[in-house]
Design an enzyme around this catalytic site. Structure first.
Site, short mmCIF file in Angstrom:
data_model
loop_
_atom_site.label_atom_id
_atom_site.label_comp_id
_atom_site.label_asym_id
_atom_site.label_seq_id
_atom_site.Cartn_x
_atom_site.Cartn_y
_atom_site.Cartn_z
N CYS A 44 -16.34 -14.63 29.22
CA CYS A 44 -16.96 -13.34 28.92
C CYS A 44 -18.02 -12.78 29.30
O CYS A 44 -17.97 -12.59 30.63
CB CYS A 44 -16.97 -13.52 27.01
SG CYS A 44 -17.03 -11.79 26.59
N HIS B 215 -11.88 -15.73 25.31
CA HIS B 215 -12.51 -16.76 24.66
C HIS B 215 -11.54 -17.94 24.45
O HIS B 215 -10.69 -17.67 23.35
CB HIS B 215 -13.23 -16.32 23.32
CG HIS B 215 -14.31 -15.74 23.60
ND1 HIS B 215 -15.87 -16.30 23.75
CD2 HIS B 215 -14.68 -14.22 23.46
CE1 HIS B 215 -16.59 -15.23 23.67
NE2 HIS B 215 -15.95 -13.93 23.67
N GLU C 111 -12.03 -20.94 23.79
CA GLU C 111 -12.42 -22.16 22.63
C GLU C 111 -12.00 -21.59 21.19
O GLU C 111 -12.06 -22.36 20.34
CB GLU C 111 -13.89 -22.07 22.74
CG GLU C 111 -14.88 -20.96 22.23
CD GLU C 111 -15.12 -19.87 23.34
OE1 GLU C 111 -16.00 -18.98 23.02
OE2 GLU C 111 -14.23 -19.52 24.25
N GLY D 134 1.17 18.66 -1.91
CA GLY D 134 1.93 17.91 -0.84
C GLY D 134 2.54 16.64 -1.18
O GLY D 134 3.38 15.91 -0.42
N GLY D 135 2.29 16.44 -2.38
CA GLY D 135 2.93 15.25 -3.07
C GLY D 135 4.41 15.45 -3.78
O GLY D 135 4.98 16.62 -3.80
N ASP E 59 5.26 14.98 -6.91
CA ASP E 59 5.08 15.68 -8.24
C ASP E 59 5.14 17.26 -8.17
O ASP E 59 5.97 17.49 -9.09
CB ASP E 59 3.90 15.08 -9.24
CG ASP E 59 3.80 13.54 -8.99
OD1 ASP E 59 4.80 13.07 -8.65
OD2 ASP E 59 2.64 12.94 -8.78
N SER E 60 4.15 17.70 -7.41
CA SER E 60 3.94 19.17 -7.57
C SER E 60 5.07 19.88 -6.76
O SER E 60 5.69 20.80 -7.20
CB SER E 60 2.66 19.79 -6.72
OG SER E 60 2.82 19.36 -5.24
N THR E 61 5.86 19.04 -5.86
CA THR E 61 6.82 19.67 -5.11
C THR E 61 8.08 19.87 -5.91
O THR E 61 9.02 20.67 -5.93
CB THR E 61 7.27 18.78 -3.96
OG1 THR E 61 5.93 18.71 -3.01
CG2 THR E 61 8.24 19.34 -3.18
#
Length: 769
Positions: A91, A180, A182, A471-472, A474-476
């Site tokens: 490294c 690495h 190791e 946009g969920g 429930d409301s839709t």
């Protein structure tokens, strides 16, 4: 193998500060090759006096470009070439070789942290046992990269991003790995190290733990005089027990063991430990009860580093007092204290860069090391301080310490089993139908018909209605249901409050137009919401502010419609569900409900009393799975119905603290997007009820590219549920979590630690706040 032969095969590690440096030492020892680690800036004479066969340059937190970056001493190149020493840079060590021998290292366009795939492009030297085109997974941790190699060097492997992963110059015996080998995250790393040491460098194995035992006994006898007495601090763990056994083997009965009960032990730990010492180890031990002393000094202390130092100081004070007691008894004061300090303890307590002692970063002060007072009267004997835990167990086995004791966990912790009741529904069904004689018949179609009837009876033939679309699901579904009842007199509004997920606004609006065919007006209220939330930390206050702002916007939207229609809308539709009502119900004694308030939902508990709009909540007696079923009947697209729930207050309840402080919202959006997209890519999105990320109000010490970081911590939560009332955490595969955490830490600046919430509901809610 003779001691001289072992030393002539020495592999010397020069430490430039990587947290993995001493792991290199351990890995090489596991190959039965003697290895030591010293500071990377040690004088050339210190290196030459050890006469190493191989030198490994470790990784480190620095960039070779900085003026204070550590480097090997002047004359190092000439020394290794004239003495035929093999050099391997890991490294930072690779970058150091490239830069010091005339190549060029630059800041990489893309950082590489975590598991990466590399491809062998030359089957020689380091990868002589592989073929061109062979691939393997390795652990990367770097920000800089080699862009031009010194003369005579060749690239032998590249990462999948095309960066240099391994180089070599076989003539000059210089080799380099950008990753690495190791760490266990590089599965073929040990094979590479083994091939390099034995096949490339010609090292011969021969070092063994018996050599350590003989050497340490010799050192202890040389240090402790024939009349001197020694105290050993026994903790009940493997390390101190093996250290005590070793010292006892060297000086016999002049060893006096003491076990301190500091009041911070596990359940019945004192009784178990004392019984083990007497029955299994046959070591004479005195138990000192110092509970009051420790706890009184820790009262009010919160900082863990301060706690460590206090505990270390109190231990030494207790040992000094024990030494005084022995002095009265023996007529001679013990001068030495044995501790089971291990190599990792020393590593974790080493000072930070620039201290003149080491370039490794301090992780914590171990009470055996960093917590010791400067004026300690006892001299330390630490026979295990160059050993790792597994080496200590091997040493204990050689000294015939009972295997059951050697297998003890360093920090054992009992877990609580959680039982489930998979037959619970069967019991309820039998009780209702067979015992009570209830007849099944209620169905979601009945709910639809009833709600349409209620809405038509509530809303006059000339009335207009506003619907708050989040946009969920429930409301839709609520909007679709109301639209079915009153048609074009429904006016939908989507509010961008600045608390949405990554590109949520664009996705939502596109979905409404393309899939749902609902006319929606988008209102950008980001500035209004965030200005009112500035400095607010309490989640309940956030919810009330957000609820009030939503209503303010809906009122303003209603006024605009009044100008347009000549009639002011009198109703507001919200997708409130039964769980929202339950969680927002008032506390005991209010006369309205006996359920405890968990949170005030912005649809319910956050609504102002003087709200001008009347509410229509057609889903308020339904659970989430019932809403999805109702949506299916209303022909809402299935892909939309499967969307995970998103809280009305948005990311405000997922930033635990001030949402306007720093770039918390932007960090959370990026993390959340990576998490959700990873779930979708893995094909498990539909099996999860809700998944999201949380921005925590704490910072964590971490390491990226061997650079110490002090960045934010984010939590991931994913749950399974049917109705939202009860939920269990989703059991991701470890590889998935590993990949997600790596993506987040690599791609989101400001995050260096990812944790997972694996609590159910109850006892926790699904959301964080």
């Amino acid at each position: 193998m003779e001691a001289q032969a072992v030393k002539s095969n020495l592999v010397l590690i020069l430490d430039f500060g990587s947290q993995y440096t001493h792991l290199i030492t351990r890995r090489i020892r596991s190959l039965s090759v003697f290895s030591l680690c010293i500071s990377g800036t040690a004088p050339l004479k210190s290196i030459a006096d050890l006469n190493p066969r191989v030198i490994i340059l470790s990784g480190g937190p620095h960039s070779v470009h900085t003026s204070h970056a550590p480097s090997f001493p002047d004359g190092f190149i000439e020394y290794v070439e004239s003495n035929g020493v093999f050099v391997l840079g890991i490294c930072y060590g690779l970058q150091l070789i490239v830069q010091r021998l005339g190549g060029e290292v630059r800041v990489g366009e893309k950082q590489e942290y975590g598991r990466m795939e590399i491809e062998v492009v030359r089957d020689c030297g380091l990868f002589g046992y592989r073929g061109i085109g062979d691939r393997e997974v390795v652990w990367m941790s770097h920000g800089d990269e080699a862009v031009r190699l010194p003369e005579g060097f060749e690239v032998v492997a590249r990462s999948h991003q095309g960066t240099v992963a391994a180089v070599e110059n076989r003539v000059r015996r210089f080799y380099g790995l950008q990753y690495h080998p190791e760490v266990t995250h590089s599965p073929q790393g040990m094979e590479t190290l083994r091939y390099f040491l034995f096949d490339v460098c010609g090292v011969t194995a021969g070092w063994k733990m018996e050599d350590v035992l003989d050497e340490e006994i010799k050192v202890i006898k040389g240090m402790v005089g024939p009349e001197d007495h020694v105290i050993c601090a026994l903790s009940g763990g493997v390390d101190s027990a093996v250290a005590a056994t070793l010292v006892h083997k060297a000086i016999g009965e002049r060893l006096h063991c003491v076990f301190v009960d500091n009041g911070l032990l596990r359940y019945k730990e004192r009784e178990r430990v004392m019984e083990t010492f007497e029955r299994d180890l046959h070591l004479p031990v005195t138990c000192v009860d110092a509970t009051k002393q420790f706890l009184s000094n820790l009262k009010g202390v919160v900082d863990p580093e301060v706690k460590r130092k206090i505990i270390g100081k109190e231990f030494i004070s207790t040992f000094d007092a024990f030494a005084q007691g022995l002095e009265h008894k023996l007529g001679k004061r013990p001068d030495y204290l044995v501790q089971g300090t291990l190599y990792p303890d020393v590593i974790e307590s080493c000072p930070p860069p620039g201290s003149g002692r080491s370039h490794s970063h301090t992780i914590k002060s171990h009470h055996n090391v960093g917590g010791l007072p400067k004026d300690m009267k006892l001299k330390l004997i630490e026979p295990l301080k160059l050993l790792f835990k597994d080496e200590v167990r091997e040493l204990g086995r050689i000294m015939e310490v009972p295997m059951a004791f050697l297998k003890r966990h360093p920090f054992p912790g009992p877990g609580l089993a959680v039982t489930h009741s998979p037959q619970g529904m069967e019991t309820l069904q039998y009780f209702l139908f067979d015992v009570c004689g209830v007849t099944a018949g209620w169905k979601m179609e009945d709910v639809l018909d009833e709600e349409i009837k209620v809405i038509k009876g509530m809303v006059g033939p000339e009335d207009h209605v506003i619907c708050a679309l989040s946009g969920g699901v429930d409301s839709t579904v609520a909007a679709t249901l109301v639209h079915k009842a009153i048609g074009e007199r429904l006016h939908c509004v989507f509010v961008d409050n600045g608390l949405l997920r990554y590109k949520e606004r664009e996705r939502v609006m596109k979905t409404f137009e393309r899939d749902l065919h609902l006319p929606v007006t988008c209102v950008d209220a980001t500035e209004q919401f965030l200005s009112n939330l500035k400095g607010v930390v309490d989640p309940e206050v956030k919810r009330k502010i957000i609820g009030k702002e939503f209503i303010s916007i809906f009122d303003a939207f209603a006024q605009d419609l009044e100008h347009k229609l000549g009639k002011r809308p009198g109703y507001l539709v919200q997708g409130t569900l039964y769980p929202d009502v339950i969680e927002s119900c008032p506390p005991p004694g209010s006369g309205r409900s006996h359920s405890h308030t968990i949170k005030s939902h912005h649809n319910v508990g956050g609504l102002p009393k003087d709200m001008k709009l009347k509410l229509i909540e057609p889903l308020k007696l339904l659970f989430k799975d019932e809403v999805r079923e109702l949506g299916r009947i209303l022909e809402v697209p299935v892909a939309f119905l499967k969307r995970h729930p998103f809280p009305g207050p948005g990311l405000a309840v997922r930033v635990l603290g001030d949402v306007t402080e720093g770039n918390a919202l932007e960090i959370l959006r990026q993390v959340d997007e990576i998490f959700i997209q990873s779930i979708k890519d893995a094909g498990i999105y539909d099996f999860i009820w809700q998944a999201f990320a949380v921005f925590l109000p704490i910072k964590s010490v971490g390491v990226q590219g061997d650079q110490r970081t002090h960045s934010h911590v984010v939590a991931l939560r994913a749950v399974t549920s049917q109705d939202g009332m009860t939920a269990d955490w989703y059991n991701f595969e470890h590889k998935f979590l590993d990949d997600v955490a790596r993506k987040i830490c690599n791609n989101v600046r400001g995050v260096n630690r990812v944790v997972q919430d694996i609590t159910s509901k109850p006892p926790s809610t699904i959301e964080w706040e």
